[in-house]
Design an enzyme around this catalytic site. Structure first.
Site, mmCIF file in Angstrom:
data_model
loop_
_atom_site.group_PDB
_atom_site.id
_atom_site.type_symbol
_atom_site.label_atom_id
_atom_site.label_comp_id
_atom_site.label_asym_id
_atom_site.label_seq_id
_atom_site.Cartn_x
_atom_site.Cartn_y
_atom_site.Cartn_z
ATOM 1 N N ASP A 352 0.844 -1.195 0.000
ATOM 2 C CA ASP A 352 0.000 0.000 0.000
ATOM 3 C C ASP A 352 0.877 1.242 0.000
ATOM 4 O O ASP A 352 2.053 1.195 0.356
ATOM 5 C CB ASP A 352 -0.900 0.007 1.243
ATOM 6 C CG ASP A 352 -1.977 -1.067 1.150
ATOM 7 O OD1 ASP A 352 -2.225 -1.550 0.023
ATOM 8 O OD2 ASP A 352 -2.549 -1.423 2.194
ATOM 9 N N TYR A 425 8.105 -8.827 7.327
ATOM 10 C CA TYR A 425 7.531 -7.513 7.632
ATOM 11 C C TYR A 425 8.026 -7.024 8.981
ATOM 12 O O TYR A 425 8.399 -7.819 9.856
ATOM 13 C CB TYR A 425 5.998 -7.600 7.724
ATOM 14 C CG TYR A 425 5.319 -7.983 6.441
ATOM 15 C CD1 TYR A 425 4.929 -7.005 5.527
ATOM 16 C CD2 TYR A 425 5.044 -9.319 6.156
ATOM 17 C CE1 TYR A 425 4.285 -7.355 4.351
ATOM 18 C CE2 TYR A 425 4.406 -9.677 4.986
ATOM 19 C CZ TYR A 425 4.030 -8.700 4.089
ATOM 20 O OH TYR A 425 3.393 -9.045 2.937
ATOM 21 N N TYR A 507 -2.720 -11.168 4.746
ATOM 22 C CA TYR A 507 -3.118 -9.782 5.027
ATOM 23 C C TYR A 507 -2.595 -9.418 6.413
ATOM 24 O O TYR A 507 -3.137 -9.859 7.433
ATOM 25 C CB TYR A 507 -4.640 -9.637 4.973
ATOM 26 C CG TYR A 507 -5.205 -9.827 3.591
ATOM 27 C CD1 TYR A 507 -5.011 -8.853 2.604
ATOM 28 C CD2 TYR A 507 -5.935 -10.965 3.263
ATOM 29 C CE1 TYR A 507 -5.526 -9.024 1.325
ATOM 30 C CE2 TYR A 507 -6.454 -11.136 1.988
ATOM 31 C CZ TYR A 507 -6.246 -10.167 1.027
ATOM 32 O OH TYR A 507 -6.754 -10.330 -0.229
#
Ligand SMILES: [Zn+2]
Length: 576
Positions: A352, A425, A507
């Site tokens: 994003d 991440y 997600y």
């Protein structure tokens, strides 16, 4: 000694084979008659009929179903002389060739095929393509379809009227009734190709990377086939339709014309058109050439240090949602160096706009559409990389690494890896309870071994993805405090840094905040607390070997072995 002499004679004979001998050999083996001598006689008669109808000798070869392109490449005068000699030997006659005529059959397109090279060459020079091979497709005058057909009808009629007493006639008539005339495209390509190679040094090749589409047209005969709309039972039906806001006439495409000609009654045709067709007064003209080079591919990895750049230009109803995008930072520079029409940006997944892409960067490639310079040198790619990475506007936000040429076969790696690759991440999270040692232990204990979470399609992507429950694996998960000695009563104690190593497609935001219970387990349920939220997210690594680097290439760079794993540049052993 005798044997040697024989070889000597045989080789000199081979090199000295005359045009007449070559032609005679072809006629003997042609399929016009099973008996060689009769096949030659048959062919000479066909040529007699076609020359009288003002056809060129190349088209004569076409009507004789000749597949030997070497013969087509001979000069018109040489072919004329050779046919003359054979005809004289057979029946003491000469062909009556019209001076400077344009061929009735090919309208000059095969007869003067080499003359169209200049126009194509001019266009090629203007665009300055750096290609090493060309693939030619051509569109020849549409009038040739009708003319080839009418000449065939004329051959059959003449054979039956004037040559009825010859012993080869019935077999020859059958041959022309059963076979269609040889497609002129192959002849054109061959003849054009010889001259083209001479001029440009480039060979024609069906697998060539530069596609040339040459259109040759002949205006005066382009509508001759339309009489087939006026027959008692029309064989062509024209109608107008709207295409791209234009009114266009359809119904007389080449396949429709070919189909109509198969059903055309030659007796009825006679009252609409002359058989044989009349010789044209002008030759077919070069109309256009379209040049299109197959796409090249350039790959690399990008880093994004900003939370304000989207991956590609992002706009809703024409209003930009982010000022800049990653692709805009380098696509135009690369397009310019390759002198291409356009660029397509393909990445291994996406992040994003408010997520940074750090670590080794995200693999991507650019499809470079219609490049005039298809491949640059390694040094040039290095230079482009430096240019991208020193743009004052973007250099602190977007950087590119390992930019280089990618063989097309490797581009699939980026998409194939979608399901199998893993990602790392780092997230800044907020927890509803202070991050105590016990809470850290609970979360890290679960995260020390791989575990599976079930994710219902997140609310935020509902419009784009179908509703489903997707199991995803979290390989490892660890949480730590922002600072070691934080006061457990302070608001700061609610913040933590979460490191995740997950299956691609997980997600992350939903794993952290739980998505109203749609992702289970989630960070809060693992820690047995009320809730958690994600504040900032960075992608640290996309686990994919990219750009592809083969083992032998790594071998050459032995001294750099210590950086072998930098940016995931491990040797590829599963390819090649
Ligand atoms: Zn011709």
């Amino acid at each position: 000694m005798r044997q040697l002499l024989f070889i000597f004679i045989a080789t000199t004979h081979f090199f000295m084979t005359t045009t007449v001998e070559r032609l005679h050999k072809f006629l003997l083996g042609s399929h016009l008659n099973k008996e060689g001598a009769l096949a030659v006689k048959s062919a000479l008669t066909i040529v007699e009929i076609l020359v009288a109808a003002k056809c060129c000798f190349r088209c004569c070869l076409r009507f004789l179903a000749c597949a030997n392109f070497g013969l087509y490449a001979l000069q018109e005068t040489d072919l004329n002389d050779a046919f003359d000699q054979l005809l004289y030997e057979d029946r003491q006659a000469k062909y009556d060739v019209a001076d400077c005529a344009v061929c009735t059959a090919c309208l000059g397109s095969i007869q003067y095929a080499a003359s169209y090279v200049d126009d194509v060459y001019e266009e090629l020079k203007k665009e300055d393509y750096k290609a090493d091979s060309c693939c030619l497709t051509c569109t020849l005058p549409v009038g040739m379809l009708l003319r080839d057909h009418l000449l065939k009808v004329h051959i059959i009629n003449t054979l039956l009227e004037k040559y009825a007493d010859q012993e080869y006639t019935s077999e020859l008539v059958r041959f022309y009734r059963d076979n269609s005339v040889r497609d002129p495209k192959d002849c054109f390509k061959h003849l054009f190709g010889i001259e083209f190679k001479e001029k440009t040094g480039l060979g024609l090749d069906a697998d060539g990377t530069l596609l040339m589409t040459v259109v040759i047209s002949h205006e005066p005969t382009s509508k001759d086939h339309l009489f087939m709309t006026e027959l008692k039972k029309p064989l062509l039906n024209l109608r107008t339709v709207r295409q791209k806001r234009m009114r266009v006439t359809v119904g007389d495409s080449r396949p429709s014309i070919i189909d109509a000609l198969k059903r055309l009654d030659s007796e009825e045709a006679k009252s609409f058109t002359s058989i044989p067709p009349v010789a044209p007064t002008e030759r077919a003209k070069f109309e256009t050439v379209t040049l299109l080079h197959t796409s090249s591919h350039v790959g690399g990895r990008y880093l994004k240090f900003s939370r304000e750049y989207s991956q590609t230009p992002w706009a809703i109803k024409g209003r930009k949602l982010t000022e800049y995008s990653v692709s805009e930072c380098f696509a135009e520079i690369i397009r310019k160096y390759h002198r291409a029409d356009d660029i397509k940006f393909v990445t291994a997944g996406r992040e994003d706009a408010n997520v940074r892409m750090l670590g080794t960067g995200r693999p991507f490639y650019l499809e470079i559409i219609n490049p005039r310079s298809p491949r640059l040198t390694d040094a040039e790619y290095k230079q482009i990389e430096q240019e991208i990475n020193s743009q004052p506007m973007h250099k602190d936000n977007v950087q590119v690494r390992h930019l280089g040429y990618i063989e097309p076969k490797y581009t699939s790696i980026i998409k194939e890896g979608e399901e199998t690759k893993t990602k790392r991440y780092r997230a800044l999270v907020w927890l509803s309870e202070p991050l105590t040692d016990q809470l850290i232990e609970r979360i890290n204990k679960v995260g020390s071994t791989p575990f599976t979470i079930q994710q219902k399609t997140p609310v935020r992507v509902f419009q784009r993805r179908s509703a489903a429950v997707r199991p995803k694996i979290i390989h490892t998960s660890t949480i730590a405090r922002l600072k070691h000695d934080v006061d457990m009563d302070s608001p700061e104690a609610h913040y933590g840094v979460l490191q995740l190593h997950t299956q691609a497609g997980t997600y992350i935001k939903e794993y952290v905040h739980g998505d109203l219970g749609r992702t289970l387990p989630n960070l809060a349920s693992v820690g047995a607390i009320h809730s958690a939220d994600l504040l900032e997210l960075d992608v640290m690594d996309v686990d994919l070997v990219w750009p592809p680097q083969l083992e032998d290439k790594l071998e050459e760079k032995k001294p750099l072995n210590d950086v072998k794993n930098e940016n995931n540049k491990r040797p590829l052993s599963n390819i090649e």
